[in-house]
Design an enzyme around this catalytic site. Structure first.
Site, PDB file in Angstrom:
ATOM      1  CG  ASP A 191      -1.906  -1.272   1.216  1.00  0.00           C
ATOM      2  OD1 ASP A 191      -1.847  -1.899   0.325  1.00  0.00           O
ATOM      3  OD2 ASP A 191      -2.842  -1.038   1.911  1.00  0.00           O
ATOM      4  CE  LYS A 240      -4.296  -4.197   1.432  1.00  0.00           C
ATOM      5  NZ  LYS A 240      -4.732  -3.047   2.204  1.00  0.00           N
ATOM      6  CB  CYS A 284      -2.297  -2.457   5.402  1.00  0.00           C
ATOM      7  SG  CYS A 284      -3.714  -1.681   5.153  1.00  0.00           S
TER       8      CYS A 284
END
Length: 193
Positions: free
Chosen positions: A9, A98, A140
């Site tokens: 990310d 996601k 994350c």
């Protein structure tokens, strides 16, 4: 067997100036790029994950509680969902999206454009060891590393190439990862926003 780098990310909305910025995010992006350039043979494979929201429901809060709900971020089609420009994606072989329609923190909840999940992709490429880097250490990155270990991959988090939201949640994340057998290398970037 092979090893892989999982870049979690490293997107505009999670870096300085983004809608859910983590201090030090841009530095993590450039640090990952420098490492890939200086050690081109360190990993057999490089993959990345993206938060990729279409309509994630209660994941977006108004107002957000910053525990279960967050400001709008990484919405598909916006510049915030793109990789940070300091991240060199030239070696990235696959991107796993996601969170389209629900909250998703782990890269192992994501899928490539063809629908293949991260665990299956890694196994298909004979990967048995992964290193995890990216944003955010306490969210994350934590979830991705824990799932990697759960899936049976020897997992290391290169903490110096992660950016964390807050000291308290980072301490919890580090204890959880250590307790799950994840190897922790270095110290995460934690700065006041």
């Amino acid at each position: 067997m092979a090893n892989a780098l999982i870049i979690v990310d490293v997107q505009n909305d999670f870096c300085e100036g983004g809608s859910l910025a983590v201090a030090g995010g841009a530095g993590v992006a450039s640090g990952i790029s420098r490492l890939l350039a200086s050690e081109p043979d360190r990993w057999s494979h490089v993959v990345a994950t993206k938060d990729y929201h279409v309509d994630p429901g209660a994941h977006f809060g108004d107002p957000p509680d910053f525990v279960e709900s967050w400001p709008r971020h990484c919405v598909v089609g916006t510049s915030g969902s793109e990789f940070h420009p300091e991240l060199d994606t030239g070696r990235v072989e696959a991107i796993f999206h996601k969170g389209e329609h629900a909250a998703a923190y782990s890269g192992f909840e994501g899928h490539a454009d063809d629908g293949e999940c991260l665990a299956d992709w890694l196994r298909r490429h004979d990967v048995d060891q992964v290193d995890v880097v990216g944003i955010a250490t306490d969210h994350c990155v934590r979830a991705t590393a824990l799932d990697a270990a759960r899936e049976g991959f020897a997992t290391t988090v290169l903490l110096e190439l992660t950016a964390a939201v807050a000291p308290a949640t980072t301490d919890v994340a580090l204890r959880a990862m250590d307790g799950a057998g994840v190897t922790l290398h270095g110290e995460p970037v934690i700065r006041a926003a």
